[in-house]
Write an enzyme that holds these catalytic residues in place. Structure first.
Site, PDB file in Angstrom:
ATOM      1  N   ASN A 295      17.443  57.938  44.871  1.00 29.75           N
ATOM      2  CA  ASN A 295      18.740  58.145  44.210  1.00 29.75           C
ATOM      3  C   ASN A 295      19.841  57.229  44.747  1.00 29.75           C
ATOM      4  O   ASN A 295      20.642  56.688  43.986  1.00 29.75           O
ATOM      5  CB  ASN A 295      19.160  59.606  44.305  1.00 29.75           C
ATOM      6  CG  ASN A 295      19.248  60.117  45.727  1.00 29.75           C
ATOM      7  OD1 ASN A 295      18.601  59.601  46.643  1.00 29.75           O
ATOM      8  ND2 ASN A 295      20.048  61.151  45.937  1.00 29.75           N
TER       9      ASN A 295
ATOM     10  N   GLY B   5      14.969  63.470  51.227  1.00 29.23           N
ATOM     11  CA  GLY B   5      14.171  63.707  50.034  1.00 29.23           C
ATOM     12  C   GLY B   5      13.954  65.190  49.821  1.00 29.23           C
ATOM     13  O   GLY B   5      14.737  66.031  50.270  1.00 29.23           O
ATOM     14  N   SER B   6      12.857  65.520  49.154  1.00 29.78           N
ATOM     15  CA  SER B   6      12.611  66.899  48.752  1.00 29.78           C
ATOM     16  C   SER B   6      12.200  67.769  49.937  1.00 29.78           C
ATOM     17  O   SER B   6      11.660  67.285  50.938  1.00 29.78           O
ATOM     18  CB  SER B   6      11.513  66.952  47.691  1.00 29.78           C
ATOM     19  OG  SER B   6      10.250  66.655  48.262  1.00 29.78           O
ATOM     20  N   THR B   7      12.435  69.063  49.790  1.00 27.92           N
ATOM     21  CA  THR B   7      12.056  70.005  50.832  1.00 27.92           C
ATOM     22  C   THR B   7      10.544  70.031  51.022  1.00 27.92           C
ATOM     23  O   THR B   7      10.048  70.099  52.160  1.00 27.92           O
ATOM     24  CB  THR B   7      12.574  71.408  50.483  1.00 27.92           C
ATOM     25  OG1 THR B   7      14.011  71.367  50.429  1.00 27.92           O
ATOM     26  CG2 THR B   7      12.153  72.438  51.525  1.00 27.92           C
TER      27      THR B   7
ATOM     28  N   THR C  65       8.335  67.611  50.562  1.00 26.70           N
ATOM     29  CA  THR C  65       7.908  66.441  51.327  1.00 26.70           C
ATOM     30  C   THR C  65       8.354  66.564  52.774  1.00 26.70           C
ATOM     31  O   THR C  65       7.627  66.172  53.699  1.00 26.70           O
ATOM     32  CB  THR C  65       8.463  65.158  50.697  1.00 26.70           C
ATOM     33  OG1 THR C  65       8.019  65.076  49.338  1.00 26.70           O
ATOM     34  CG2 THR C  65       7.993  63.931  51.452  1.00 26.70           C
ATOM     35  N   GLY C  66       9.534  67.114  52.998  1.00 26.69           N
ATOM     36  CA  GLY C  66       9.995  67.326  54.368  1.00 26.69           C
ATOM     37  C   GLY C  66       9.064  68.221  55.156  1.00 26.69           C
ATOM     38  O   GLY C  66       8.781  67.967  56.339  1.00 26.69           O
TER      39      GLY C  66
ATOM     40  N   GLU D  58      16.997  65.442  55.912  1.00 23.46           N
ATOM     41  CA  GLU D  58      18.042  65.796  54.936  1.00 23.46           C
ATOM     42  C   GLU D  58      17.325  66.067  53.629  1.00 23.46           C
ATOM     43  O   GLU D  58      16.896  65.149  52.934  1.00 23.46           O
ATOM     44  CB  GLU D  58      19.058  64.655  54.809  1.00 23.46           C
ATOM     45  CG  GLU D  58      20.350  65.091  54.134  1.00 23.46           C
ATOM     46  CD  GLU D  58      20.404  64.705  52.680  1.00 23.46           C
ATOM     47  OE1 GLU D  58      19.976  65.546  51.836  1.00 23.46           O
ATOM     48  OE2 GLU D  58      20.871  63.610  52.352  1.00 23.46           O
TER      49      GLU D  58
ATOM     50  N   CYS E  61      21.942  64.687  46.393  1.00 15.99           N
ATOM     51  CA  CYS E  61      21.577  65.934  47.067  1.00 15.99           C
ATOM     52  C   CYS E  61      22.799  66.832  47.255  1.00 15.99           C
ATOM     53  O   CYS E  61      22.753  68.024  46.960  1.00 15.99           O
ATOM     54  CB  CYS E  61      20.937  65.627  48.420  1.00 15.99           C
ATOM     55  SG  CYS E  61      19.335  64.805  48.300  1.00 15.99           S
TER      56      CYS E  61
ATOM     57  N   GLU F 170      23.475  63.528  60.967  1.00 13.64           N
ATOM     58  CA  GLU F 170      23.686  62.104  60.793  1.00 13.64           C
ATOM     59  C   GLU F 170      25.179  61.832  60.886  1.00 13.64           C
ATOM     60  O   GLU F 170      26.000  62.732  60.774  1.00 13.64           O
ATOM     61  CB  GLU F 170      23.142  61.647  59.428  1.00 13.64           C
ATOM     62  CG  GLU F 170      21.648  61.874  59.261  1.00 13.64           C
ATOM     63  CD  GLU F 170      21.149  61.483  57.892  1.00 13.64           C
ATOM     64  OE1 GLU F 170      20.737  60.321  57.717  1.00 13.64           O
ATOM     65  OE2 GLU F 170      21.175  62.348  56.994  1.00 13.64           O
TER      66      GLU F 170
END
Length: 470
Positions: free
Chosen positions: A148, A222-224, A226-227, A244, A278, A453
């Site tokens: 994004n 990215g996505s939860t 994938t996290g 994040e 996000c 961050e």
């Protein structure tokens, strides 16, 4: 200074390299071919990063900061070429808070990171004991970026990593590898060899990066889901992580707010990057006293904001970046319509239009349990939920597992601050949403991730604390 054409040439893979075409999401046409890097390519990049790291870490903070400043200048010299490529690959328009804005943010973030002071912290000095905390480099940082904001989020990962004496191996999203490859080409005109390598591979490359024993830290946006996979992959090597993850940000508008005065900021808080952010407003809770007025004001802004091909200078909103995301938005809006919710504007994509354009959509009179509210839409569709009891609105805002950002909108800042303290989100803004600052820490709660961050906290997160006493 790079031109658009020279950037394309610079990122063209060598003959014999496996490639795949990258499509413009606004037109369906091919931008150019991207390399398909392998796990073997990743291994070579990690080894080069490991070899380059000690001499880079041996420089002072001031010396490394100067390199970052010089790198920012290089980005500025090639800013228009980078923006043109970003617009074509990601789909976002050149103007507004989009492609040119994103490239400008890259150089600005590098300069801000270079300027942050990080001196040793004296924690005890009582005449008997003296102790101070230093932050040493982690070593090699593995960065995994999203589609994004591919360039800007890459810089969020790269800048503090390099500043702290680390080297970086970065895997961009498979949807937007060209932008990050081109950014690295420009930056590597200044950076010493081996400090920054971009590996444009698939899922297997990301999994190896997360589990690689020579990688000391992984940063992921990215996505939860994938996290969670990264957490599992990193466990055996006990890596440091900054995650994040997805957000489903709530905004609460109090009855004393001025609908017309806040409409523009509310709109862009939700629809920046065509909603593909996000920390954007995904759920808007508005008090019944001003509900209709807010709906009317937002509708006027939506109708006046042009959407179209990103390289056409007049447009401010673009397509969804990929078909998967388009289908998610379409499914959620369709579910809202089927439930009897009222579509104020949009919700009617033209099947004859090329590209992944979904019209700017506002949905009113919708229940809080509707999928468009309960799931993260990540696109140009905003549900507007009516409330009468503030405590209930706060409970609804806190009712999901996501907790990245939130906002409160009111003419009474003291009251807004009191409400903000009750919201379960890593960042809460007053009369704004998603306004990040390189000096202000940023991170999520719940399943929106962990780790900070930006600013001093962001630098510390890219270092290993060492306490020296005596």
């Amino acid at each position: 200074m790079e031109t658009y054409e020279s950037l394309l040439t610079a990122i063209t893979p060598p003959a014999g390299t496996a490639t795949r075409p990258i499509l413009n999401p606004a037109t369906g046409g091919t931008v150019t071919a991207a390399p398909v890097h392998t796990v073997e390519d990743l291994e070579a990049a990690v080894e080069a990063a490991r070899a380059a790291q000690p001499s880079w870490a041996a420089l002072s903070h001031q010396e490394r900061s100067q390199v970052l400043l010089d790198t920012a200048d290089a980005i500025d010299r090639s800013a228009e070429a980078l923006a043109q490529l970003l617009s074509r690959e990601q789909g976002k328009p050149l103007n507004g808070p989009n492609a040119r804005f994103e490239v400008g943010a890259c150089s600005a973030w590098l300069r801000a990171t270079a300027s942050i002071e990080l001196a040793p912290e004296v924690v005890v000095d009582d005449g008997e004991t003296y102790a101070e905390v230093h932050y040493r480099p982690v070593g090699v940082v593995g960065a995994i970026g999203p589609w994004n904001w591919p360039m800007m989020i890459a810089i969020w990962q790269i800048a503090p990593s390099l500043r702290m004496g680390n080297t970086v191996v970065l895997k961009p999203s498979e949807y937007t590898p060209l932008s990050v490859l081109a950014l690295a080409v420009v930056m590597n005109q200044v950076l010493p060899e081996g400090l920054l390598t971009v590996i444009a591979g698939g899922q297997e490359v990301g999994a190896r990066l997360a589990s690689h024993p020579a990688v000391g830290k992984v940063m992921f946006t990215g996505s939860t889901e994938t996290g969670k996979a990264i957490v599992r992959s990193s466990a055996d090597t006990v890596k440091r992580l900054t995650l994040e993850l997805g957000g489903n940000d709530a905004a609460i508008v109090l009855p004393d707010a001025d609908p017309r005065a806040i409409a523009q900021d509310l709109f862009w808080g939700a629809f920046i990057n065509t909603g593909q952010t996000c920390a954007a407003i995904k759920r808007l809770y508005v008090h019944a006293d001003i509900y209709d007025a807010v709906c009317d004001a937002l509708t006027d802004v939506a109708l006046a904001t042009p959407m179209g091909i990103g390289t056409d200078e007049q447009n401010l909103l673009g397509p969804l970046q990929n078909k998967q995301q388009y289908d998610i938005v379409a499914r959620l809006v369709d579910a809202a319509k089927e439930s009897g919710a009222k579509v104020l504007v949009g919700g009617n994509p033209d099947p004859r239009q090329p590209g992944y354009f979904y019209p700017t959509t506002l949905v009113a009179d919708i229940g809080n349990d509707n999928p468009l509210v309960a799931e993260e839409q990540f696109g140009p569709a905003l549900p507007i939920i009516r409330y009468t009891n503030l405590d209930e609105a706060i409970e609804l805002a806190n009712g999901l597992d996501a907790g990245l950002g939130a906002s409160v909108w009111s003419s009474d800042r003291k009251q807004a601050h009191r409400i903000a303290e009750r919201l379960q989100a890593g960042s809460v803004w007053i009369n704004a949403h998603g306004r990040i600052n390189p000096m202000v820490p940023f991170g999520g709660t719940k399943q929106s991730g962990y780790g900070l961050e930006f600013g001093v906290a962001g630098l510390k997160a890219l270092g290993v604390p060492q306490v020296i006493s005596g």
